[in-house]
Design a protein around this motif. Sequence first.
Motif, PDB file in Angstrom:
ATOM      1  N   ARG A   1       0.582  -1.442   0.214  1.00  0.00           N
ATOM      2  CA  ARG A   1      -0.394  -0.392   0.073  1.00  0.00           C
ATOM      3  C   ARG A   1       0.896   1.391   0.146  1.00  0.00           C
ATOM      4  N   ALA A   2       1.941   1.379   0.720  1.00  0.00           N
ATOM      5  CA  ALA A   2       2.759   2.121   0.979  1.00  0.00           C
ATOM      6  C   ALA A   2       3.285   2.595  -0.338  1.00  0.00           C
ATOM      7  N   LYS A   3       4.223   1.962  -1.351  1.00  0.00           N
ATOM      8  CA  LYS A   3       4.696   1.458  -2.314  1.00  0.00           C
ATOM      9  C   LYS A   3       3.367   2.364  -2.883  1.00  0.00           C
ATOM     10  N   ARG A   4       2.891   1.913  -3.453  1.00  0.00           N
ATOM     11  CA  ARG A   4       1.619   2.257  -4.574  1.00  0.00           C
ATOM     12  C   ARG A   4       1.078   3.154  -4.529  1.00  0.00           C
ATOM     13  N   THR A   5       1.081   3.719  -2.823  1.00  0.00           N
ATOM     14  CA  THR A   5       0.849   5.884  -2.830  1.00  0.00           C
ATOM     15  C   THR A   5       2.076   6.350  -3.300  1.00  0.00           C
ATOM     16  N   LEU A   6       2.985   5.846  -3.115  1.00  0.00           N
ATOM     17  CA  LEU A   6       4.785   6.803  -3.641  1.00  0.00           C
ATOM     18  C   LEU A   6       4.475   6.865  -4.888  1.00  0.00           C
ATOM     19  N   LEU A   7       4.549   5.065  -5.215  1.00  0.00           N
ATOM     20  CA  LEU A   7       4.589   5.442  -6.379  1.00  0.00           C
ATOM     21  C   LEU A   7       3.120   6.003  -7.489  1.00  0.00           C
TER      22      LEU A   7
ATOM     23  N   GLN B   1       9.460   7.438   4.706  1.00  0.00           N
ATOM     24  CA  GLN B   1      10.272   5.940   5.956  1.00  0.00           C
ATOM     25  C   GLN B   1       9.321   5.384   6.187  1.00  0.00           C
ATOM     26  N   GLU B   2       7.663   5.205   6.101  1.00  0.00           N
ATOM     27  CA  GLU B   2       6.907   3.904   6.491  1.00  0.00           C
ATOM     28  C   GLU B   2       7.544   3.215   5.725  1.00  0.00           C
ATOM     29  N   LEU B   3       7.668   3.372   4.504  1.00  0.00           N
ATOM     30  CA  LEU B   3       7.948   1.982   3.250  1.00  0.00           C
ATOM     31  C   LEU B   3       9.325   1.390   4.009  1.00  0.00           C
ATOM     32  N   GLU B   4      10.588   2.277   4.385  1.00  0.00           N
ATOM     33  CA  GLU B   4      11.635   2.006   4.966  1.00  0.00           C
ATOM     34  C   GLU B   4      11.086   1.352   6.721  1.00  0.00           C
ATOM     35  N   GLU B   5      10.652   1.500   7.203  1.00  0.00           N
ATOM     36  CA  GLU B   5       9.942   0.607   8.168  1.00  0.00           C
ATOM     37  C   GLU B   5       8.941  -0.727   8.416  1.00  0.00           C
ATOM     38  N   HIS B   6       8.247  -0.574   7.105  1.00  0.00           N
ATOM     39  CA  HIS B   6       7.267  -1.988   7.397  1.00  0.00           C
ATOM     40  C   HIS B   6       9.110  -2.943   6.245  1.00  0.00           C
ATOM     41  N   ARG B   7       9.936  -2.276   5.638  1.00  0.00           N
ATOM     42  CA  ARG B   7      10.426  -3.151   4.769  1.00  0.00           C
ATOM     43  C   ARG B   7      11.412  -4.031   6.106  1.00  0.00           C
ATOM     44  N   VAL B   8      11.725  -3.506   7.434  1.00  0.00           N
ATOM     45  CA  VAL B   8      12.515  -4.064   8.097  1.00  0.00           C
ATOM     46  C   VAL B   8      12.302  -4.594   9.319  1.00  0.00           C
ATOM     47  N   ASP B   9      10.301  -4.390   9.745  1.00  0.00           N
ATOM     48  CA  ASP B   9       9.699  -5.239  10.227  1.00  0.00           C
ATOM     49  C   ASP B   9       9.518  -6.513   9.286  1.00  0.00           C
ATOM     50  N   LEU B  10       9.406  -6.219   7.989  1.00  0.00           N
ATOM     51  CA  LEU B  10       9.481  -7.118   6.847  1.00  0.00           C
ATOM     52  C   LEU B  10      10.459  -8.676   7.223  1.00  0.00           C
ATOM     53  N   ASN B  11      11.709  -7.446   7.288  1.00  0.00           N
ATOM     54  CA  ASN B  11      13.159  -7.889   7.349  1.00  0.00           C
ATOM     55  C   ASN B  11      12.728  -8.983   8.788  1.00  0.00           C
ATOM     56  N   TYR B  12      12.558  -8.539  10.006  1.00  0.00           N
ATOM     57  CA  TYR B  12      12.278  -9.061  11.367  1.00  0.00           C
ATOM     58  C   TYR B  12      11.957 -10.107  11.361  1.00  0.00           C
ATOM     59  N   ILE B  13      10.719 -10.246  10.765  1.00  0.00           N
ATOM     60  CA  ILE B  13       9.860 -11.249  10.041  1.00  0.00           C
ATOM     61  C   ILE B  13      10.277 -12.627   9.667  1.00  0.00           C
ATOM     62  N   LEU B  14      11.006 -12.363   9.030  1.00  0.00           N
ATOM     63  CA  LEU B  14      11.234 -13.361   7.989  1.00  0.00           C
ATOM     64  C   LEU B  14      12.195 -14.216   8.798  1.00  0.00           C
ATOM     65  N   VAL B  15      13.565 -13.188   9.476  1.00  0.00           N
ATOM     66  CA  VAL B  15      14.838 -13.886   9.374  1.00  0.00           C
ATOM     67  C   VAL B  15      14.666 -13.091  11.133  1.00  0.00           C
ATOM     68  N   ARG B  16      13.809 -13.749  11.964  1.00  0.00           N
ATOM     69  CA  ARG B  16      14.018 -13.549  13.660  1.00  0.00           C
ATOM     70  C   ARG B  16      14.771 -13.637  14.037  1.00  0.00           C
ATOM     71  N   PRO B  17      15.629 -13.079  15.050  1.00  0.00           N
ATOM     72  CA  PRO B  17      16.609 -13.637  15.495  1.00  0.00           C
ATOM     73  C   PRO B  17      16.152 -15.312  16.767  1.00  0.00           C
ATOM     74  N   PRO B  18      16.951 -16.455  16.961  1.00  0.00           N
ATOM     75  CA  PRO B  18      16.228 -16.500  17.843  1.00  0.00           C
ATOM     76  C   PRO B  18      16.250 -16.518  19.342  1.00  0.00           C
ATOM     77  N   LEU B  19      15.041 -15.832  19.452  1.00  0.00           N
ATOM     78  CA  LEU B  19      14.946 -15.196  21.323  1.00  0.00           C
ATOM     79  C   LEU B  19      13.596 -15.905  21.370  1.00  0.00           C
ATOM     80  N   PRO B  20      13.506 -15.854  22.595  1.00  0.00           N
ATOM     81  CA  PRO B  20      12.716 -17.281  22.947  1.00  0.00           C
ATOM     82  C   PRO B  20      11.067 -17.699  22.646  1.00  0.00           C
ATOM     83  N   THR B  21      11.114 -15.806  22.245  1.00  0.00           N
ATOM     84  CA  THR B  21       9.187 -15.975  22.022  1.00  0.00           C
ATOM     85  C   THR B  21       9.011 -15.005  20.797  1.00  0.00           C
TER      86      THR B  21
END
Length: 105
Positions: A51-57, A71-91
């Motif tokens: 949605r952010a990418k479409r609005t930006l384009l 900035q919002e687009l970059e934050e979403h990319r960081v969130d996606l990266n966290y979800i895909l490459v989650r550090p091995p935390l207890p939760t």
Amino acid sequence: AAVKRDAERRQKALEQELETALGGEKERQMAQKYHMVKFFERQKVLRKLLRAKRTLLAGESKGKARKSLEQELEEHRVDLNYILVRPPLPTFVASQSADVLVVAG
């Protein structure tokens, strides 16, 4: 004395190997436990990212609004990266909570 030292070293090596094996099993259990949560989180973030990418384009925003969207687009990319490459935390720490960004990490 040498035999005792060798036996102690072997025991330490075996204990370390056991600890590594148990750690891998624990990671598999956690991955299985949070699989569905990660799936839904990934879907939410992907929707917001697109949605952010479409609005930006679309090019309708200029100046501060455009910077805000970037900035919002970059934050979403960081969130996606966290979800895909989650550090091995207890939760798994959900990054999206009632559409409010929570610092995850």
